[in-house]
Motif scaffolding. Structure first.
Motif, PDB file in Angstrom:
ATOM      1  N   TYR A 115      22.007   2.884 -15.295  1.00 56.10           N
ATOM      2  CA  TYR A 115      20.690   2.968 -15.956  1.00 56.10           C
ATOM      3  C   TYR A 115      20.731   3.848 -17.213  1.00 56.10           C
ATOM      4  O   TYR A 115      20.305   3.437 -18.293  1.00 56.10           O
ATOM      5  N   ARG A 118      11.075  11.282 -25.154  1.00 54.84           N
ATOM      6  CA  ARG A 118      10.810  12.179 -24.006  1.00 54.84           C
ATOM      7  C   ARG A 118      10.422  13.571 -24.488  1.00 54.84           C
ATOM      8  O   ARG A 118       9.579  14.234 -23.881  1.00 54.84           O
ATOM      9  N   ALA A 160       7.401   7.929 -11.356  1.00 51.17           N
ATOM     10  CA  ALA A 160       8.413   6.922 -11.690  1.00 51.17           C
ATOM     11  C   ALA A 160       9.517   7.612 -12.495  1.00 51.17           C
ATOM     12  O   ALA A 160       9.944   7.131 -13.536  1.00 51.17           O
ATOM     13  N   THR A 161       9.957   8.717 -11.961  1.00 52.43           N
ATOM     14  CA  THR A 161      10.881   9.620 -12.682  1.00 52.43           C
ATOM     15  C   THR A 161      12.262   9.014 -12.886  1.00 52.43           C
ATOM     16  O   THR A 161      13.001   9.416 -13.779  1.00 52.43           O
ATOM     17  N   GLY A 162      12.636   8.043 -12.038  1.00 49.98           N
ATOM     18  CA  GLY A 162      13.939   7.393 -12.192  1.00 49.98           C
ATOM     19  C   GLY A 162      15.063   8.395 -12.010  1.00 49.98           C
ATOM     20  O   GLY A 162      15.130   9.127 -11.012  1.00 49.98           O
ATOM     21  N   ASP A 195       9.681   8.976  -7.263  1.00 51.17           N
ATOM     22  CA  ASP A 195      10.086   7.588  -7.510  1.00 51.17           C
ATOM     23  C   ASP A 195      10.247   6.920  -6.145  1.00 51.17           C
ATOM     24  O   ASP A 195      10.448   7.603  -5.145  1.00 51.17           O
ATOM     25  N   ASN A 196      10.148   5.583  -6.095  1.00 51.46           N
ATOM     26  CA  ASN A 196      10.348   4.935  -4.801  1.00 51.46           C
ATOM     27  C   ASN A 196      11.719   4.263  -4.678  1.00 51.46           C
ATOM     28  O   ASN A 196      11.975   3.581  -3.696  1.00 51.46           O
ATOM     29  N   ASP A 221       5.765   6.435  -3.293  1.00 56.78           N
ATOM     30  CA  ASP A 221       5.232   5.263  -3.975  1.00 56.78           C
ATOM     31  C   ASP A 221       4.091   5.736  -4.880  1.00 56.78           C
ATOM     32  O   ASP A 221       3.121   6.319  -4.391  1.00 56.78           O
ATOM     33  N   ALA A 222       4.214   5.484  -6.163  1.00 58.11           N
ATOM     34  CA  ALA A 222       3.206   5.953  -7.134  1.00 58.11           C
ATOM     35  C   ALA A 222       1.812   5.415  -6.833  1.00 58.11           C
ATOM     36  O   ALA A 222       0.817   5.991  -7.253  1.00 58.11           O
ATOM     37  N   GLY A 233       7.071   7.758 -17.598  1.00 56.04           N
ATOM     38  CA  GLY A 233       7.882   7.160 -18.661  1.00 56.04           C
ATOM     39  C   GLY A 233       8.384   5.799 -18.237  1.00 56.04           C
ATOM     40  O   GLY A 233       9.162   5.689 -17.272  1.00 56.04           O
ATOM     41  N   PHE A 234       7.973   4.762 -18.919  1.00 54.78           N
ATOM     42  CA  PHE A 234       8.411   3.390 -18.657  1.00 54.78           C
ATOM     43  C   PHE A 234       8.240   3.022 -17.181  1.00 54.78           C
ATOM     44  O   PHE A 234       9.090   2.336 -16.602  1.00 54.78           O
TER      45      PHE A 234
HETATM   46  C1  LIG Z   1      12.357   2.016 -16.366  1.00 55.82           C
HETATM   47  S1  LIG Z   1      12.509   3.212 -15.083  1.00 55.82           S
HETATM   48  C2  LIG Z   1      11.946   4.678 -15.883  1.00 55.82           C
HETATM   49  C3  LIG Z   1      12.621   5.915 -15.372  1.00 55.82           C
HETATM   50  C4  LIG Z   1      12.309   7.185 -16.154  1.00 55.82           C
HETATM   51  N1  LIG Z   1      10.905   7.535 -16.087  1.00 55.82           N
HETATM   52  C5  LIG Z   1      12.753   7.092 -17.590  1.00 55.82           C
HETATM   53  O1  LIG Z   1      11.944   7.405 -18.487  1.00 55.82           O
HETATM   54  O2  LIG Z   1      13.904   6.724 -17.834  1.00 55.82           O
HETATM   55  C6  LIG Z   1      11.124   2.808 -14.068  1.00 55.82           C
HETATM   56  C7  LIG Z   1      11.105   3.570 -12.766  1.00 55.82           C
HETATM   57  O3  LIG Z   1       9.837   3.323 -12.125  1.00 55.82           O
HETATM   58  C8  LIG Z   1      10.061   3.349 -10.723  1.00 55.82           C
HETATM   59  N2  LIG Z   1       8.930   2.713 -10.050  1.00 55.82           N
HETATM   60  C9  LIG Z   1       8.433   1.477 -10.229  1.00 55.82           C
HETATM   61  N3  LIG Z   1       7.389   1.267  -9.414  1.00 55.82           N
HETATM   62  C10 LIG Z   1       7.213   2.422  -8.725  1.00 55.82           C
HETATM   63  C11 LIG Z   1       6.287   2.830  -7.729  1.00 55.82           C
HETATM   64  N4  LIG Z   1       5.339   2.015  -7.263  1.00 55.82           N
HETATM   65  N5  LIG Z   1       6.390   4.070  -7.235  1.00 55.82           N
HETATM   66  C12 LIG Z   1       7.353   4.911  -7.672  1.00 55.82           C
HETATM   67  N6  LIG Z   1       8.265   4.587  -8.609  1.00 55.82           N
HETATM   68  C13 LIG Z   1       8.187   3.348  -9.121  1.00 55.82           C
HETATM   69  C14 LIG Z   1      11.379   2.600 -10.591  1.00 55.82           C
HETATM   70  O4  LIG Z   1      11.992   2.819  -9.352  1.00 55.82           O
HETATM   71  C15 LIG Z   1      12.174   3.164 -11.757  1.00 55.82           C
HETATM   72  O5  LIG Z   1      12.943   4.276 -11.391  1.00 55.82           O
END
Ligand SMILES: C[S@@+](CC[C@H](N)C(=O)[O-])C[C@H]1O[C@@H](n2cnc3c(N)ncnc32)[C@H](O)[C@@H]1O
Length: 237
Positions: free
Chosen positions: A27, A43, A62-64, A83-84, A108-109, A125-126
């Motif tokens: 990623y 960021r 959704a910290t990734g 993040d989930n 889960d967000a 973020g994203f």
């Molecule tokens: C494109 S990545 C972004 C990661 C990070 N925020 C960044 O800026 O690089 C999107 C993230 O959203 C998370 N995500 C999507 N739906 C989610 C949910 N319902 N709850 C928690 N995390 C979620 C994904 O698992 C993923 O890690």
């Protein structure tokens, strides 16, 4: 609602979780490449906007792999990243090392375990583009924010100038899926990232969605020729 694989019946949430677990190991590398390293600057802007009111408790949703959360932690600010996708969080935890003012949690967000009115700032973020139910996610974020406090969202957008749009679509539809195939062996995931970015509401349209969700004082920053936007919005007092 755009799903990674429209031919499959499993929910968007399951597909998204599996997709990010699957590409987690590549990623960061692909992110840097496909954003031409601009992601760091975006960021940092999220960080600066978030710090304006001297917050104490910050959540990065959704910290990734944790890059936004780490911006805060590295500067001594307390932050929790959620993040989930567990494999994204495994990498976030590796990057965290021995820093003590940061925690990563599987959540889960759209249904978080935090109490009402807990945080001084929430950043995403994203992430919102990937929620299964956007309004549920935004309402949940509003619930855990303290009254008067800010939500800062960094999200993809589509540039408005025609010439830039042409370059943007060529890049996102052709180059990014190829990068995804070569580097992460997952062309489907990076096709989804391009398609979802094309269809996700941005600019004034997304502002309306934030207003509908009950946020106010919404401001938009258009960055990097309009390929990403940063929205800041407050929970009413
Ligand atoms: C494109 S990545 C972004 C990661 C990070 N925020 C960044 O800026 O690089 C999107 C993230 O959203 C998370 N995500 C999507 N739906 C989610 C949910 N319902 N709850 C928690 N995390 C979620 C994904 O698992 C993923 O890690």
């Amino acid at each position: 609602m755009t799903k990674p694989d429209e031919t499959k019946t499993d929910s968007k949430k399951i597909q998204i979780k599996n997709m990010f677990n699957d590409i987690s190991f590549k990623y960061d590398e692909i992110n840097k490449m496909m954003t031409l390293n601009m992601d760091k600057n975006w960021r940092n802007i999220v960080y600066s906007l978030s710090m304006k009111d001297n917050p104490n408790k910050i959540i990065d949703i959704a910290t990734g792999t944790g890059d936004i959360a780490l911006c805060f932690a590295n500067k001594g600010v307390n932050v929790v990243g959620v993040d989930n996708a567990s494999m994204m969080l495994d990498l976030a935890n590796k990057k965290k090392g021995s820093i003590s003012n940061i925690k990563f949690k599987l959540e889960d967000a759209e249904n978080m375990s935090f109490e009402d009115n807990t945080f001084d700032v929430a950043t995403v973020g994203f992430g919102v583009r990937n929620f299964e139910n956007l309004s549920k996610g935004l309402n949940e974020i509003k619930r855990i924010l303290k009254p008067g406090k800010k939500l800062i969202i960094l999200e993809t957008a589509v540039p408005s100038f025609f010439i830039i749009q042409v370059g943007y679509f060529l890049y996102t539809k052709l180059i990014i899926p190829i990068l995804g195939k070569i580097i992460a062996n997952n062309q489907q995931a990076y096709k989804y990232l391009s398609t979802s970015a094309k269809h996700f509401p941005h600019g004034e349209e997304f502002k309306l969605i934030l207003e509908k969700a009950g946020f106010e004082n919404i401001e938009i920053k258009y960055l990097s020729l309009g390929v990403v936007n940063i929205y800041s919005a407050s929970k009413p007092l």
